[in-house]
Design an enzyme around this catalytic site. Sequence first.
Site, PDB file in Angstrom:
ATOM      1  N   ASP A  63       0.836  -1.193   0.000  1.00 29.59           N
ATOM      2  CA  ASP A  63       0.000   0.000   0.000  1.00 29.59           C
ATOM      3  C   ASP A  63       0.877   1.252   0.000  1.00 29.59           C
ATOM      4  O   ASP A  63       2.025   1.223   0.452  1.00 29.59           O
ATOM      5  CB  ASP A  63      -0.881   0.036   1.251  1.00 29.59           C
ATOM      6  CG  ASP A  63      -2.181  -0.712   1.058  1.00 29.59           C
ATOM      7  OD1 ASP A  63      -2.506  -1.058  -0.089  1.00 29.59           O
ATOM      8  OD2 ASP A  63      -2.869  -0.961   2.062  1.00 29.59           O
TER       9      ASP A  63
ATOM     10  N   LYS B  83      -1.118   0.846  -8.231  1.00 29.21           N
ATOM     11  CA  LYS B  83      -0.890   0.866  -9.673  1.00 29.21           C
ATOM     12  C   LYS B  83      -1.258  -0.457 -10.343  1.00 29.21           C
ATOM     13  O   LYS B  83      -0.924  -0.676 -11.502  1.00 29.21           O
ATOM     14  CB  LYS B  83       0.576   1.206  -9.949  1.00 29.21           C
ATOM     15  CG  LYS B  83       0.955   2.612  -9.511  1.00 29.21           C
ATOM     16  CD  LYS B  83       2.398   2.942  -9.842  1.00 29.21           C
ATOM     17  CE  LYS B  83       2.740   4.364  -9.405  1.00 29.21           C
ATOM     18  NZ  LYS B  83       4.152   4.698  -9.684  1.00 29.21           N
TER      19      LYS B  83
END
Length: 411
Positions: A196, A218
């Site tokens: 994270d 992403k």
Amino acid sequence: MANPAHPAYPVGLRLAGRRVVVIGGGQVAQRRLPALVAAGADVLLISPSATPSVEAMAETGEIRWERRHYRDGDLDGAWYALIATRDRAANDAASAEAESRRVWCVRADDAEAATAWTPATGRVEGVTVAVLSGNDPRRSAAVRDAVVDGLRDGSLTAARPHTPGVALVGGGPGDPDLITVRGRRLLAEADVVIADRLGPRDLLDELPPHVEVIDAAKIPYGRFMAQEAINNALIEHAKAGKAVVRLKGGDPYVFGRGMEELQALAEHGIPCTVVPGISSSISVPSAVGIPVTHRGVAHEFTVVSGHVGPDDPRSLVDWASLAKLTGTLVVLMGVDKIGLIAEALVRHGRSADTPVAVIQEGTTATQRRVDATLATVGETVRAEEVRPPAVIVIGDVVRVNSPDALPTAGA
């Protein structure tokens, strides 16, 4: 006397069910007894008094305690003895009995007169590290600590069985030193780390080159929801036989969707380990000197998510009830909604003068604290350009450690 030419012979004693006699109930016994109990030894303590911790072990039945001084014959049937009193004569007598009965004996007061020495010991995931350095306990402890720390954080490599599966690791509030020992070890053993943005990113630089690091922010989502895509990535890599660490900020179960990920893995029969982390809700306020509870000020604290506003139909928070509480309110993920939150609390009865602290990027090098009240916090956050991540503390504890509240010298 010990002969330097004859070093101690290291051996691991299997004491389960065997009689061990400890003479003396002071600090030495307090340190040694837990390991003896963990080894399953049948422990008899002989001492007229004991520390509170040792007394508690007797009260819970972990050891037997005879409240008296040592007398000849106490080592009858013993396999191992620990002598730790301040009475030299009694220690000498007990040591002589141990010698005559061929009982291995440790003496806290005179290592040279003992027939056994206690090594500096540490344990890491089933591995016991025991260090002897002659009659130099500080050196033994230093070497032990270095080896244990290296095994825990992965800087000292050791052959371990490859264990496919997933570990949900709470990384803490941001400072890499605040991850748990277990979390750091699992990171060192990982093949894949799905991280994270709010996790301790500095730890990623320490990973070996073969470890695949995936930024959860992403992951290509395509037609999936973000969380579903993360779940799929965990499942895919675990099914490929890899050891996967899902590195999360704070604690996996405090607004971290850890349970959703665990449930998704369970549906596919994938083993999952959950490693708790230090929640930012208490650690970040602490880092700037704010206690979430304080005697005479706050007897409770409540942690809520502020990712949706009080008037949002998706909100599950009862703001009217929270406004009536007198303790501390900690709001996570609420920077852009703090103005609305403050208005709701005041509307439902909380004083507009209630102090508020907003801590941005707590425990990191860029940490900063902004103070306000419920009446001013919305505008203050905008004026000071506070950005997430930030922890918001509402309540009188904000002023406990303020300069005006601290006692003057000599007071």
